[in-house]
Design an enzyme around this catalytic site. Structure first.
Site, PDB file in Angstrom:
ATOM      1  N   ARG A  74     147.091  -3.103  74.296  1.00 14.33           N
ATOM      2  CA  ARG A  74     146.092  -3.796  73.859  1.00 14.33           C
ATOM      3  C   ARG A  74     145.467  -3.710  72.582  1.00 14.33           C
ATOM      4  O   ARG A  74     144.498  -4.329  72.214  1.00 14.33           O
ATOM      5  CB  ARG A  74     144.927  -3.451  75.124  1.00 14.33           C
ATOM      6  CG  ARG A  74     144.794  -3.486  76.540  1.00 14.33           C
ATOM      7  CD  ARG A  74     143.607  -3.733  77.059  1.00 14.33           C
ATOM      8  NE  ARG A  74     142.978  -2.379  77.119  1.00 14.33           N
ATOM      9  CZ  ARG A  74     141.464  -2.269  77.453  1.00 14.33           C
ATOM     10  NH1 ARG A  74     141.082  -3.319  78.023  1.00 14.33           N
ATOM     11  NH2 ARG A  74     141.057  -0.996  77.331  1.00 14.33           N
ATOM     12  N   ASP A  75     146.252  -2.804  71.738  1.00 10.70           N
ATOM     13  CA  ASP A  75     145.741  -2.910  70.261  1.00 10.70           C
ATOM     14  C   ASP A  75     146.839  -2.849  69.527  1.00 10.70           C
ATOM     15  O   ASP A  75     147.021  -1.871  68.292  1.00 10.70           O
ATOM     16  CB  ASP A  75     144.614  -1.773  70.007  1.00 10.70           C
ATOM     17  CG  ASP A  75     143.929  -1.693  68.845  1.00 10.70           C
ATOM     18  OD1 ASP A  75     143.698  -2.961  68.229  1.00 10.70           O
ATOM     19  OD2 ASP A  75     143.341  -1.056  68.326  1.00 10.70           O
TER      20      ASP A  75
END
Length: 206
Positions: A74-75
């Protein structure tokens, strides 16, 4: 700690974690002597093709291992991918910072704490993240496409003065094509793959 359960060589090794007597959480990870992709691009500009492919493949393998465990990073961004120089292993990749990783049960069924909550970095955020809807492994694929684009061209796919502008672009604007001069130096398959990864609809993302 999500990273500790994956056990893949291109993911940072977490050897221990716990909580101190005063309630603070901690984790112990391997020491890495290297530079991030962000630092390399800032210092040297776009990567030579063979170097880019080497770094890209290792990063993709790390994410594939995470996804096989049902973990969505997610990042993914250039600051979270480190390149090390080891004897016999030039440009050895380590993917960092699974701090906002989420366990995904399947396509569209994981990756957010609650509906409408935005998690990630706008410059490397998938359309689903920018809209605050459920995400899965395909959101990492999109972010990796943004990194591919930047390693090949030397510039971010999208630029904007505010996080809101960047998020709107992630949702609505197709990735700008490479210049004719750059495209002429790239294998057609790599060019096509990069833009397939940057499709706005996750159902068409490679």
């Amino acid at each position: 700690i999500s990273a500790s359960r994956i056990g893949q060589q291109n993911i940072i090794d977490i050897s221990d974690f716990g909580q101190t007597d005063d309630g603070r959480f901690y984790f112990v990870m391997e020491f890495l002597d290297g530079v991030t992709i962000a630092s390399l691009l800032h210092r040297e500009g776009k990567m030579p093709l063979l170097r880019m492919v080497n770094v890209a493949l290792q990063t993709a393998r790390a994410l594939a291992a995470a996804h096989a465990q049902g973990i969505v990073h997610r990042d993914i961004k250039p600051e979270n991918v480190m390149v090390l120089q080891r004897p016999g292993q030039p440009d050895f990749v380590k993917v960092l910072d699974f701090g906002v990783a989420k366990v995904s049960k399947g396509p569209g069924e994981g990756g957010q704490t609650q509906l409408g909550m935005v998690v990630g970095t706008p410059q490397y955020m998938s359309p689903e993240q920018a809209m605050g809807v459920a995400v899965d492994a395909r959101t990492d694929t999109y972010a990796l496409g943004l990194i591919f684009y930047e390693m090949l061209s030397g510039t971010p796919t999208y630029q904007g003065d505010t996080a809101s502008i960047l998020m709107v672009k992630q949702v609505t604007e197709p990735a700008p094509p490479f210049s004719e001069a750059l495209a002429a130096t790239l294998p057609a398959a790599l060019n096509d793959l990069t833009f397939q990864m940057l499709e706005k609809d996750p159902n068409t993302t490679g």
